[in-house]
Design a protein around this motif. Structure first.
Motif, PDB file in Angstrom:
ATOM      1  N   SER A 249      11.991  24.686  17.907  1.00 25.14           N
ATOM      2  CA  SER A 249      12.825  24.974  16.744  1.00 25.14           C
ATOM      3  C   SER A 249      13.101  26.471  16.658  1.00 25.14           C
ATOM      4  O   SER A 249      14.248  26.895  16.463  1.00 25.14           O
ATOM      5  CB  SER A 249      12.119  24.499  15.470  1.00 25.14           C
ATOM      6  OG  SER A 249      12.799  24.955  14.322  1.00 25.14           O
TER       7      SER A 249
ATOM      8  N   TYR B 293      16.478  19.501  20.357  1.00 27.65           N
ATOM      9  CA  TYR B 293      16.989  20.605  19.543  1.00 27.65           C
ATOM     10  C   TYR B 293      18.258  21.229  20.126  1.00 27.65           C
ATOM     11  O   TYR B 293      18.902  22.045  19.474  1.00 27.65           O
ATOM     12  CB  TYR B 293      15.937  21.709  19.420  1.00 27.65           C
ATOM     13  CG  TYR B 293      14.832  21.414  18.441  1.00 27.65           C
ATOM     14  CD1 TYR B 293      15.043  21.556  17.078  1.00 27.65           C
ATOM     15  CD2 TYR B 293      13.574  21.011  18.867  1.00 27.65           C
ATOM     16  CE1 TYR B 293      14.032  21.307  16.159  1.00 27.65           C
ATOM     17  CE2 TYR B 293      12.554  20.765  17.971  1.00 27.65           C
ATOM     18  CZ  TYR B 293      12.777  20.913  16.620  1.00 27.65           C
ATOM     19  OH  TYR B 293      11.783  20.663  15.716  1.00 27.65           O
TER      20      TYR B 293
ATOM     21  N   ILE C 288      19.141  23.933  11.674  1.00 29.33           N
ATOM     22  CA  ILE C 288      17.889  23.813  12.422  1.00 29.33           C
ATOM     23  C   ILE C 288      16.714  23.561  11.479  1.00 29.33           C
ATOM     24  O   ILE C 288      15.781  22.828  11.816  1.00 29.33           O
ATOM     25  CB  ILE C 288      17.658  25.071  13.280  1.00 29.33           C
ATOM     26  CG1 ILE C 288      18.726  25.127  14.376  1.00 29.33           C
ATOM     27  CG2 ILE C 288      16.266  25.061  13.913  1.00 29.33           C
ATOM     28  CD1 ILE C 288      18.743  26.415  15.162  1.00 29.33           C
TER      29      ILE C 288
ATOM     30  N   THR D 168      14.391  20.417  11.902  1.00 25.83           N
ATOM     31  CA  THR D 168      12.950  20.550  12.097  1.00 25.83           C
ATOM     32  C   THR D 168      12.178  19.724  11.078  1.00 25.83           C
ATOM     33  O   THR D 168      11.159  19.085  11.405  1.00 25.83           O
ATOM     34  CB  THR D 168      12.531  22.027  11.995  1.00 25.83           C
ATOM     35  OG1 THR D 168      13.269  22.797  12.948  1.00 25.83           O
ATOM     36  CG2 THR D 168      11.041  22.196  12.259  1.00 25.83           C
TER      37      THR D 168
END
Length: 471
Positions: free
Chosen positions: A67, A245, A276, A280
């Motif tokens: 992340s 990701y 993000i 996450t």
């Protein structure tokens, strides 16, 4: 094909940006939706399996580590959108253009190879995964109607065809700038099915299944798996989390939708941070709660791991959300490829009416329907070919994993860090220079071990593969 309610006048300079194109109108909201749609894919469903291979400690660390890496490199790319000056420099509307203007033409060719190969692979993977969710819905309804012992074997090929037909229609959306509404819907769907999976996991945990075993290091060698299986699974798990990701192959194209005030790099950094952070949060919940619910026996798809039985209707809803999300995500990844081919064709044959002429059809109460024959034919053929490949090689997700492993290092780490170092004129062997070089070496190792794991998975699939075998 595109729907347009207003005709722009080329005499009105306010309708155009500094590069002569129609003024961009994207905001941090639309960019965040694009990012969430691109990042939160069906890969979220395999995170419980990935954590099971790594265990509580390493699994949590790897989830957070990638992340942070993704956020750092996406901010670097955001700063390179305009070059040499971040605010007033020349625009780089595509990833390949950015690499070419900053690092040179040779490196841009490698960038194009990695980016477009991955985009093609991902669209194939989405076609397969979308059909799997359709099959899951049909199986769940079959078991509910005829009992758990019924033969509910179902072929996925008809569903791949349905998915492909929907993409032929949506592929006529002219470009990324017209895609915001679809990305917002797809982003909402990703929240939906992730939330359903999280909710079912919590319910399973509260139910107190005493047969579930978890561990700090995941699967136990000699009990759950052999030492060799543990090694391969660890490689694949790290790769799955790293690639889950990854959205670098479309990040520049997303930034190119933003209006120029406030500065695009500032808005894109905000959008990347939001996208993000959301990703996450959901990834951690799906991975860790999924592992807590299923333990070392976590399935590859933790949503279908709850069975095709009860509550079958909730699992159906989750799979419907997945299908709608994949329909939108397909377009997020396909549009840069469409644009690249169409721009190449226009430059190669600028006088060709087939390439450039648009036919306008006015639809009452809707607007003007603009049709370009080359776009219509090329995009339709592309979707048909992708759908056929998905039908012939339904195990292609492992191949997509290999493509992701190969492209992860150059697209997500190498090009962003090298362009950032050149743009900032970082001193060789300075702390920043050494730190980014170490990051590159680490991510190269991740790509290599994930590639090895994917190759092993492909070999295993080929041993049992039968053409047009129903599921």
């Amino acid at each position: 094909m595109a729907l347009q309610q207003t005709n722009f006048s080329i005499d009105d300079p306010m309708k155009y940006d500094d590069d002569g194109l129609i003024r961009r109108t994207g905001t941090w909201v639309t960019a965040s939706a694009h990012i969430v749609t691109a990042v939160i894919g069906s890969g979220v469903l395999s995170l419980a399996w990935a954590v099971a291979q790594l265990g509580w400690i390493v699994g949590t660390i790897v989830l957070l580590l990638f992340s942070v890496i993704t956020l750092i490199t996406s901010c670097m790319l955001a700063n390179c959108y305009r070059y040499p000056d971040r605010i007033h420099g020349v625009r780089n509307p595509t990833y390949m253009t950015m690499v070419k203007s900053i690092l040179g033409g040779v490196q841009s060719k490698y960038c194009a190879l990695a980016q477009y190969t991955n985009l093609v692979g991902v669209t194939i993977g989405f076609t397969i995964t979308g059909s799997i969710s359709m099959v899951a819905i049909k199986k769940a309804n079959c078991f509910h109607k005829y009992g758990h012992e019924a033969d509910c074997t179902t072929s996925s090929y008809q569903f791949m065809a349905i998915f492909g037909i929907s993409q032929i229609v949506l592929s006529q959306i002219p470009n990324f700038h017209k895609l915001s509404w679809l990305s917002i819907i797809a982003a909402i769907m990703s929240f939906g099915y992730a939330s359903i999976g999280i909710g079912l996991s919590i319910a399973k945990i509260i139910g107190g299944d005493h047969h579930v075993k978890t561990g700090l290091t995941g699967l136990v060698v000699g009990v759950d798996v052999t030492a060799t299986e543990k090694l391969w699974n660890t490689f694949q798990a790290i790769g799955n989390i790293a690639f889950a990701y990854c959205f670098s192959m479309v990040i520049v194209e997303i930034q190119d939708t933003l209006k120029s005030s406030p500065p695009e790099n500032q808005v894109m950094k905000k959008s990347s941070s939001i996208g993000i952070a959301i990703t996450t949060f959901f990834y951690s919940l799906c991975g860790l709660l999924g592992y807590a619910a299923f333990g070392n026996n976590a399935p590859g798809n933790f949503l279908t791991g709850f069975g095709f039985y009860e509550p079958y209707w909730l699992v159906d809803i989750g799979n419907i959300f997945i299908i709608i999300h994949l329909v939108g995500a397909y377009q997020v990844y396909a549009q840069p490829l469409y644009s690249a081919v169409e721009n190449l064709g226009s430059k190669q044959w600028p006088q060709s009416k087939f390439m450039t002429k648009e036919y306008h059809i006015r639809i009452p109460c809707v607007g003007i329907w603009r049709i370009n024959m080359f776009k219509l034919i090329w995009r339709t053929i592309y979707v048909i070919i992708i759908t056929l490949i998905a039908m012939i090689f339904p195990f292609f997700n492992n191949v997509v994993g290999l493509l992701g492993a190969i492209s992860f290092f150059p697209l997500t780490v190498y090009f962003p860090t090298e362009m950032y170092l050149k743009q900032t004129k970082a001193t060789k062997y300075s702390p920043a220079w050494l730190g980014l070089k170490m990051l590159s070496v680490f991510c190269l190792m991740v790509s290599l071990v994930a590639a090895v794991g994917s190759v092993e998975g492909i070999i295993s699939d080929l041993k049992t593969y039968k053409l047009f075998k129903p599921n």
